[in-house]
Design a protein around this motif. Structure first.
Motif, PDB file in Angstrom:
ATOM      1  N   PHE A 248       0.812  -1.194   0.000  1.00 21.19           N
ATOM      2  CA  PHE A 248       0.000   0.000   0.000  1.00 21.19           C
ATOM      3  C   PHE A 248       0.862   1.267   0.000  1.00 21.19           C
ATOM      4  N   LEU A 249       2.100   1.157   0.509  1.00 18.93           N
ATOM      5  CA  LEU A 249       3.006   2.304   0.458  1.00 18.93           C
ATOM      6  C   LEU A 249       4.079   2.122  -0.624  1.00 18.93           C
ATOM      7  N   GLY A 250       3.763   1.293  -1.643  1.00 19.33           N
ATOM      8  CA  GLY A 250       4.776   0.978  -2.647  1.00 19.33           C
ATOM      9  C   GLY A 250       4.844   1.952  -3.807  1.00 19.33           C
ATOM     10  N   GLY A 251       3.790   2.748  -3.989  1.00 19.69           N
ATOM     11  CA  GLY A 251       3.716   3.629  -5.149  1.00 19.69           C
ATOM     12  C   GLY A 251       4.793   4.697  -5.175  1.00 19.69           C
ATOM     13  N   GLY A 252       4.924   5.331  -6.347  1.00 20.49           N
ATOM     14  CA  GLY A 252       5.980   6.319  -6.539  1.00 20.49           C
ATOM     15  C   GLY A 252       5.861   7.528  -5.632  1.00 20.49           C
ATOM     16  N   ALA A 253       4.607   7.960  -5.385  1.00 19.13           N
ATOM     17  CA  ALA A 253       4.429   9.186  -4.612  1.00 19.13           C
ATOM     18  C   ALA A 253       4.235   8.913  -3.126  1.00 19.13           C
ATOM     19  N   ALA A 254       4.296   7.616  -2.728  1.00 21.60           N
ATOM     20  CA  ALA A 254       4.005   7.259  -1.335  1.00 21.60           C
ATOM     21  C   ALA A 254       4.942   7.966  -0.356  1.00 21.60           C
ATOM     22  N   GLY A 255       6.214   8.079  -0.734  1.00 21.77           N
ATOM     23  CA  GLY A 255       7.182   8.719   0.142  1.00 21.77           C
ATOM     24  C   GLY A 255       6.831  10.167   0.412  1.00 21.77           C
ATOM     25  N   VAL A 256       6.471  10.866  -0.666  1.00 22.50           N
ATOM     26  CA  VAL A 256       6.103  12.275  -0.527  1.00 22.50           C
ATOM     27  C   VAL A 256       4.867  12.400   0.362  1.00 22.50           C
ATOM     28  N   LEU A 257       3.869  11.535   0.107  1.00 22.61           N
ATOM     29  CA  LEU A 257       2.637  11.589   0.896  1.00 22.61           C
ATOM     30  C   LEU A 257       2.917  11.286   2.369  1.00 22.61           C
ATOM     31  N   PHE A 258       3.709  10.231   2.590  1.00 23.55           N
ATOM     32  CA  PHE A 258       4.077   9.875   3.969  1.00 23.55           C
ATOM     33  C   PHE A 258       4.772  11.069   4.629  1.00 23.55           C
ATOM     34  N   GLY A 259       5.685  11.683   3.867  1.00 21.37           N
ATOM     35  CA  GLY A 259       6.425  12.841   4.378  1.00 21.37           C
ATOM     36  C   GLY A 259       5.508  13.990   4.723  1.00 21.37           C
ATOM     37  N   ILE A 260       4.502  14.226   3.849  1.00 21.28           N
ATOM     38  CA  ILE A 260       3.584  15.344   4.098  1.00 21.28           C
ATOM     39  C   ILE A 260       2.749  15.083   5.361  1.00 21.28           C
ATOM     40  N   VAL A 261       2.296  13.820   5.506  1.00 21.53           N
ATOM     41  CA  VAL A 261       1.513  13.487   6.705  1.00 21.53           C
ATOM     42  C   VAL A 261       2.375  13.657   7.964  1.00 21.53           C
ATOM     43  N   LEU A 262       3.600  13.122   7.893  1.00 21.16           N
ATOM     44  CA  LEU A 262       4.497  13.235   9.045  1.00 21.16           C
ATOM     45  C   LEU A 262       4.804  14.706   9.343  1.00 21.16           C
ATOM     46  N   ALA A 263       5.056  15.474   8.270  1.00 23.30           N
ATOM     47  CA  ALA A 263       5.353  16.902   8.432  1.00 23.30           C
ATOM     48  C   ALA A 263       4.157  17.624   9.055  1.00 23.30           C
ATOM     49  N   ALA A 264       2.942  17.193   8.673  1.00 27.38           N
ATOM     50  CA  ALA A 264       1.753  17.827   9.239  1.00 27.38           C
ATOM     51  C   ALA A 264       1.716  17.613  10.747  1.00 27.38           C
ATOM     52  N   PHE A 265       2.025  16.365  11.185  1.00 28.64           N
ATOM     53  CA  PHE A 265       2.038  16.089  12.625  1.00 28.64           C
ATOM     54  C   PHE A 265       3.122  16.901  13.333  1.00 28.64           C
ATOM     55  N   VAL A 266       4.326  16.901  12.735  1.00 30.81           N
ATOM     56  CA  VAL A 266       5.415  17.661  13.351  1.00 30.81           C
ATOM     57  C   VAL A 266       5.038  19.142  13.399  1.00 30.81           C
ATOM     58  N   GLY A 267       4.440  19.627  12.284  1.00 30.34           N
ATOM     59  CA  GLY A 267       4.060  21.036  12.193  1.00 30.34           C
ATOM     60  C   GLY A 267       3.019  21.426  13.222  1.00 30.34           C
ATOM     61  N   ILE A 268       2.030  20.540  13.421  1.00 32.18           N
ATOM     62  CA  ILE A 268       0.990  20.836  14.413  1.00 32.18           C
ATOM     63  C   ILE A 268       1.635  21.072  15.773  1.00 32.18           C
ATOM     64  N   VAL A 269       2.659  20.276  16.066  1.00 34.77           N
ATOM     65  CA  VAL A 269       3.293  20.408  17.380  1.00 34.77           C
ATOM     66  C   VAL A 269       4.210  21.627  17.437  1.00 34.77           C
ATOM     67  N   ILE A 270       5.134  21.750  16.473  1.00 32.52           N
ATOM     68  CA  ILE A 270       6.172  22.776  16.640  1.00 32.52           C
ATOM     69  C   ILE A 270       5.730  24.159  16.187  1.00 32.52           C
ATOM     70  N   ILE A 271       4.758  24.238  15.268  1.00 31.79           N
ATOM     71  CA  ILE A 271       4.273  25.564  14.875  1.00 31.79           C
ATOM     72  C   ILE A 271       2.897  25.828  15.478  1.00 31.79           C
ATOM     73  N   GLY A 272       2.014  24.828  15.358  1.00 27.65           N
ATOM     74  CA  GLY A 272       0.667  24.999  15.893  1.00 27.65           C
ATOM     75  C   GLY A 272       0.610  25.017  17.411  1.00 27.65           C
ATOM     76  N   GLY A 273       1.689  24.558  18.039  1.00 29.96           N
ATOM     77  CA  GLY A 273       1.725  24.595  19.497  1.00 29.96           C
ATOM     78  C   GLY A 273       0.752  23.628  20.151  1.00 29.96           C
ATOM     79  N   ILE A 274       0.304  22.613  19.399  1.00 27.73           N
ATOM     80  CA  ILE A 274      -0.587  21.616  20.009  1.00 27.73           C
ATOM     81  C   ILE A 274       0.287  20.629  20.772  1.00 27.73           C
ATOM     82  N   LYS A 275       0.484  20.937  22.042  1.00 29.38           N
ATOM     83  CA  LYS A 275       1.430  20.153  22.840  1.00 29.38           C
ATOM     84  C   LYS A 275       0.899  18.767  23.169  1.00 29.38           C
TER      85      LYS A 275
END
Lengths: 494, 149
Positions: free
Chosen positions: A216-243
């Motif tokens: 399910f994560l084998g496709g060409g764009a999977a890495g970018v998508l995974f990265g965007i999801v992970l970045a969203a979580f990191v962003g919520i914490v470090i910029i959004g301040g959702i501790k």
């Protein structure tokens, strides 16, 4: 060079080529290696190992002498009533450990055994035990020279002990230069090794357990998508301040670490009869390895290098996390910090190593890194690779949060707490989450790894110059412990 | 440390709930009747073994001061003012820690003869999961405990 960048032309290519040159030059300097008995040996690893030996000798084996007292401090035996409600020794340690325990403990050990055989484990443990003295020294300085800001927050770490500590010795100029160099290295290091590399490995393990290239994560764009999801979580914490999210992961990481060690023990119990032989392989392999390039020196180098990658002693990163503790005796946090390489390298890395050795996973060949560790678990606990994938993502996430904090503190130091610079740094950090998951970008990773190890240059020069201060504080504290000026606090309600 | 004037003491734990307020008034009546000094205490729940983020740690000192200020202004001080105007000799206390344990410590420090708390009447599930301050208190207290509904 990376495919992604190479495919583009024009100015991108020019920048890329220029960056590659810079990166290669930096890597050539930081990872300058010598060949000892047929094994390559980066000098920066010798620099870290030498520091650990010097501090161990200079503080007369504080690693062993201070161990019991460190446990007492973490338990809160010496916490005075007015310190209740402030950051406890346990909390400072737990925060620092969450940042260090990560892929180094899982993947790094597998790499060590693949390259150096079971014997590398013994040298890794020895390096971990010595590194305790390095952490003791740098974390004591982190608390001693931290800055208490007008708003009640505290800022600490190498930036502050290099600038303030050396200024107190009449070397203000040198202190400023070392502190600034440290901060710059820390910012670049936080983007790659503390971030892109973590995202990359998390994606790799997730992809592997979901069916590899066909999954399910084998496709060409999977890495970018995974990265965007992970970045969203990191962003919520470090910029959004959702501790809340950070708090959840930070609670999960110690739990995962304990769970991981338990899983190792289960595998060891299932292979109990192989344990004596495993110890034989580890000890025998450490002194008379077979088929390893460089022989004993080669094995030693592999073990020491992996220990350094895993516990970060000497880089100065942990001193940032430890400096928030509430204590009027900086040495106490040094004691507590010496438990960190013990937990990270001596306990968790050894557990991984024993698991790999008793199951014989390393002898079958074909697998390396996380996959090798995963395979070792699979022999006893077939479902464990899935849990390991979750653990890897959580470890990666918490390491990213820790390094984003280190990088943000370094940015704040360099820009005099500029809010704009903080935003820019955090935006770039998120970009690197996506870049890391999407492609391996060896150029950037290599550069960043070099930067992380470069942190140890200004840091350890400063720590050497300041170690007399730590010695004086330690001597005073030990005298106070003996005379009873510092004594256990009786807890009435027990 | 026993209270300066060596009077027997009464301690009441308050948490901003109505039951806590009723407990405080009962405690005031009891203290006055005994000629004892009353401590109105609020304990901010806190464990040194909770896991915090680096940012929370960095800000902890300021956060603690803020929590204490809020507890005083919103919970303890209004009760203390009301009780003092009724002629009760009363002190305000705000501390951090495990509520039941800290209340017992305060009682011991002040040589108190009575401990009072309100109860929140929380659900069984919640009590099963998290326990309750009155429940813990009666297990560990060394003086009589009165629980006010």
């Amino acid at each position: 060079m990376s495919r992604v960048l190479a495919a583009e032309g024009g100015i991108d290519q020019t920048i890329n080529e220029a960056f590659t040159q810079v990166s290669e030059a930096v890597q050539a300097v930081i990872f300058y290696d010598v060949t000892v008995a047929g094994a390559t040996f980066p000098l920066v690893v010798a620099w870290l190992a030498l520091a650990a030996i010097i501090f161990t000798v200079y503080f007369r084996g504080i690693n062993a002498r201070g161990f019991k007292h460190a446990i007492q401090l973490v338990k809160g035996d010496y916490t005075r009533p007015d310190e209740v409600g402030e950051v406890s020794h346990f909390q400072a340690l737990a925060t620092a450990v969450s940042g260090t325990v990560g892929l180094g403990n899982i993947a790094g050990v597998a790499v060590a055994i693949t390259l150096g055989g079971p014997g590398a484990t013994l040298w890794m443990i020895v390096a971990g035990l010595l590194a305790m003295a390095t952490k003791f020294t740098e974390c004591t300085l982190g608390v001693k020279y931290r800055r208490e800001n007008p708003d009640g927050t505290v800022s600490g770490g190498p930036m502050y002990y290099l600038s303030r500590g050396l200024a107190a010795q009449g070397k203000a100029g040198l202190g400023k230069v070392l502190a600034a160099a440290f901060a710059v290295f820390c910012i670049f290091g936080s983007l790659g090794g503390g971030n892109a590399f973590q995202a990359n490995q998390a994606f790799a393990q997730m992809q592997a357990v979901t069916g590899g290239d066909d999954g399910f994560l084998g496709g060409g764009a999977a890495g970018v998508l995974f990265g965007i999801v992970l970045a969203a979580f990191v962003g919520i914490v470090i910029i959004g301040g959702i501790k809340r999210i950070a708090r959840v992961t930070d609670k999960l990481v110690p739990f995962m670490a304990v769970f991981y060690v338990l899983a190792c023990l289960i595998v060891l119990a299932a292979n109990a009869s192989a344990i004596p032989e495993a110890f034989g392989l580890i000890i025998g392999g450490a002194f008379s390895p077979e088929g390893i390039s460089g022989g004993i020196v080669g094995v030693l180098i592999v073990g020491v290098q992996r220990a350094a990658f895993s516990n970060e002693a000497g880089l100065g990163s942990a001193a940032i996390a430890h400096s928030a503790v509430q204590t009027n005796r900086p040495v106490t946090e040094g004691y507590v910090a010496l438990l960190e390489p013990f937990i990270d390298t001596v306990v968790i890395c050894t557990m991984t190593a024993l698991t790999i050795v008793v199951t014989g996973a390393y002898t079958t060949g074909g697998q390396e890194g996380v996959q090798l560790t995963s395979q070792a678990f699979e022999t006893v606990l077939p479902w464990f690779p899935n849990v390991l994938a979750v653990a890897v993502v959580l470890f990666a996430f918490s390491t990213q949060l820790a390094w984003s904090y280190y990088g943000a503190k370094a940015t704040a130091y360099l820009t005099n707490e500029s809010k704009l610079a903080d935003r820019v740094y955090k935006a770039v950090f998120l970009l690197f989450v996506v870049i890391g998951a999407a492609s391996s970008l060896e150029v950037i990773i290599g550069f960043s790894d070099a930067m992380i190890f470069a942190m140890s240059l200004p840091n350890l020069i400063g720590v050497y110059l300041l170690m007399r201060v730590v010695k004086r504080k330690l001597t005073e504290y030990e005298a106070d412990l003996r005379s009873g000026v510092v004594s256990k606090v009786e807890v009435a309600s027990r | 440390v026993v209270d300066q004037d060596e009077k027997a003491g009464v301690v009441v734990g308050v948490d901003g709930s109505d039951a806590g307020e009723r407990a405080a008034h009962l405690a005031g009546w009891l203290a006055k009747a005994q000629g004892a000094r009353l401590a109105v205490a609020h304990v901010v729940p806190w464990s040194p073994f909770s896991v915090q983020t680096a940012e929370e740690n960095e800000r902890r000192h300021a956060t603690k001061a803020h929590e204490e200020k809020l507890a005083r202004e919103q919970i303890v001080d209004p009760l203390v003012t009301a009780l003092a105007s009724d002629g009760v000799e009363v002190d305000a206390l705000v501390r951090h820690g495990q509520p039941a344990e800290v209340l017992c410590d305060i009682a011991r420090e002040r040589g108190a003869t009575h401990l009072l708390v309100g109860r929140r009447g929380q659900s069984r599930v919640k009590t099963l999961l998290f326990g309750s301050t009155p429940g813990n208190l009666i297990q560990i207290a060394t003086v009589p405990v009165t629980v006010v509904p």
